[in-house]
Design a protein around this motif. Structure first.
Motif, PDB file in Angstrom:
ATOM      1  N   SER A  14       0.827  -1.207   0.000  1.00  0.00           N
ATOM      2  CA  SER A  14       0.000   0.000   0.000  1.00  0.00           C
ATOM      3  C   SER A  14       0.866   1.264   0.000  1.00  0.00           C
ATOM      4  O   SER A  14       0.476   2.289  -0.552  1.00  0.00           O
ATOM      5  CB  SER A  14      -0.939  -0.005   1.208  1.00  0.00           C
ATOM      6  OG  SER A  14      -0.211  -0.031   2.417  1.00  0.00           O
ATOM      7  N   LEU A  17       1.687   1.858  -3.454  1.00  0.00           N
ATOM      8  CA  LEU A  17       0.519   2.426  -4.137  1.00  0.00           C
ATOM      9  C   LEU A  17       0.402   3.920  -3.871  1.00  0.00           C
ATOM     10  O   LEU A  17      -0.016   4.686  -4.747  1.00  0.00           O
ATOM     11  CB  LEU A  17      -0.752   1.708  -3.683  1.00  0.00           C
ATOM     12  CG  LEU A  17      -0.973   0.288  -4.224  1.00  0.00           C
ATOM     13  CD1 LEU A  17      -2.245  -0.304  -3.630  1.00  0.00           C
ATOM     14  CD2 LEU A  17      -1.064   0.314  -5.750  1.00  0.00           C
ATOM     15  N   ARG A  21       0.210   6.348  -7.051  1.00  0.00           N
ATOM     16  CA  ARG A  21      -0.973   7.170  -7.308  1.00  0.00           C
ATOM     17  C   ARG A  21      -0.668   8.665  -7.212  1.00  0.00           C
ATOM     18  O   ARG A  21      -1.253   9.457  -7.942  1.00  0.00           O
ATOM     19  CB  ARG A  21      -2.085   6.768  -6.348  1.00  0.00           C
ATOM     20  CG  ARG A  21      -2.567   5.347  -6.608  1.00  0.00           C
ATOM     21  CD  ARG A  21      -3.667   4.896  -5.675  1.00  0.00           C
ATOM     22  NE  ARG A  21      -4.036   3.514  -5.954  1.00  0.00           N
ATOM     23  CZ  ARG A  21      -4.990   2.843  -5.311  1.00  0.00           C
ATOM     24  NH1 ARG A  21      -5.681   3.444  -4.343  1.00  0.00           N
ATOM     25  NH2 ARG A  21      -5.249   1.583  -5.641  1.00  0.00           N
ATOM     26  N   ALA A  72       5.695  -4.068  -6.555  1.00  0.00           N
ATOM     27  CA  ALA A  72       4.789  -2.916  -6.679  1.00  0.00           C
ATOM     28  C   ALA A  72       5.465  -1.780  -7.425  1.00  0.00           C
ATOM     29  O   ALA A  72       4.832  -1.081  -8.220  1.00  0.00           O
ATOM     30  CB  ALA A  72       4.353  -2.464  -5.287  1.00  0.00           C
TER      31      ALA A  72
END
Length: 312
Positions: A14, A17, A21, A72
């Motif tokens: 996360s 992420l 983002r 990721a």
């Protein structure tokens, strides 16, 4: 020993992420809402990433970033490449990574060149409507031999035909009907090639086909002044394929493959002279009897007769 981070609201995935983002331009508030965390937490991990790169997103107990974090980051780099067409340097700047690292990831993903992002051009299949509207010319070299070679004997020992030379197979095929004319000649020089052109046109004319255009590659004989002069004198337009794109002369290429498969290599000829003597037989069968899926199962001569009636 218990892991002090096991109940943390953010995982390494996360956190990656968050960086991805944000790099895509999403507001901090929206990122926080999507991940169910506070804006303060988002700012915290953005700051750590800014100061320490991808390693800073790992748990403190880890000596190196875990695979999940690296995966990721790779996914983020690929996504920025695909969706925003960013260069490796731009992606590296946004993700605070070394350019060489990003370049390596993109290369492994098959995205090393921006051209890889372009949609593949669909195959352009075309077929002229009238016989003679376009004739394709090409040349294929075949080695001469005085005794059967390895294709027949299955052995490369003791069956070599050194210095035997080459047969130059000149082909002409009508785009609309696949009607073909072929000669085996001694070379591919301009005089030989131009002579073949004239005889091929005469052969097509004897079958009621008036040639309007000729397509060739950019071989030296085809771009010679002699070849151009003959076409001008005959009133025929010359179309040449673009350099390094032989697929634009694809019908000639496909016919040559058929010629090799069904004639040149189909029979264990004892010599190249025997092979040459068999060419007229095969060519007659090809034009009269061989069915073509592109012609709805018709042979070239049948297709010619049908089209001739339609355009008469």
């Amino acid at each position: 020993m218990n892991n002090p981070h096991k109940n943390a609201r953010t995982t390494v995935h996360s956190r990656a992420l968050i960086v991805t983002r944000r790099a895509e331009g999403r507001p901090v508030r929206r990122i926080a809402e999507e991940l169910g965390i506070s804006e303060r937490t988002v700012f915290k991990w953005l700051r750590r990433h800014r100061e320490g790169g991808v390693e800073a997103l790992a748990n403190g107990a880890s000596a190196a970033p875990p695979a999940a974090c690296l995966n990721a980051s790779v996914a983020a780099a690929v996504r920025l490449r695909r969706e925003y067409r960013l260069t490796a340097a731009e992606i590296a700047h946004k993700l605070r990574l070394a350019r060489s690292t990003v370049a390596r990831w993109l290369h492994r993903a098959g995205l090393g060149r921006l051209k890889a992002l372009e949609p593949k051009e669909p195959p352009r299949r075309y077929q002229r409507e009238r016989p003679g509207e376009l004739i394709h010319l090409d040349i294929k070299k075949l080695g001469r031999f005085e005794r059967a070679g390895h294709r027949v004997t299955g052995s490369r020992q003791g069956h070599r035909n050194r210095g035997a030379g080459w047969d130059f197979v000149h082909v002409a095929i009508d785009d609309a009907t696949r009607l073909a004319y072929v000669e085996i000649l001694a070379d591919e020089k301009r005089g030989t090639t131009t002579g073949f052109l004239v005889r091929a046109l005469r052969w097509f004319r004897s079958r009621g086909v008036r040639v309007e255009r000729v397509m060739t590659d950019n071989g030296s004989a085809y771009v010679s002044k002699l070849f151009a002069k003959a076409l001008r004198w005959l009133g025929i337009r010359h179309i040449r394929t673009r350099p390094y794109t032989p697929k634009t002369n694809g019908k000639a290429e496909r016919f040559i493959q058929t010629l090799l498969r069904e004639w040149a290599y189909a029979v264990p000829y004892p010599s190249s002279a025997s092979r040459a003597r068999d060419l007229p037989r095969w060519l007659m069968w090809y034009n009269r009897n061989r069915q073509h899926a592109a012609l709805a199962g018709l042979s070239p001569e049948t297709a010619l007769n049908n089209l001739a009636r339609n355009h008469s």
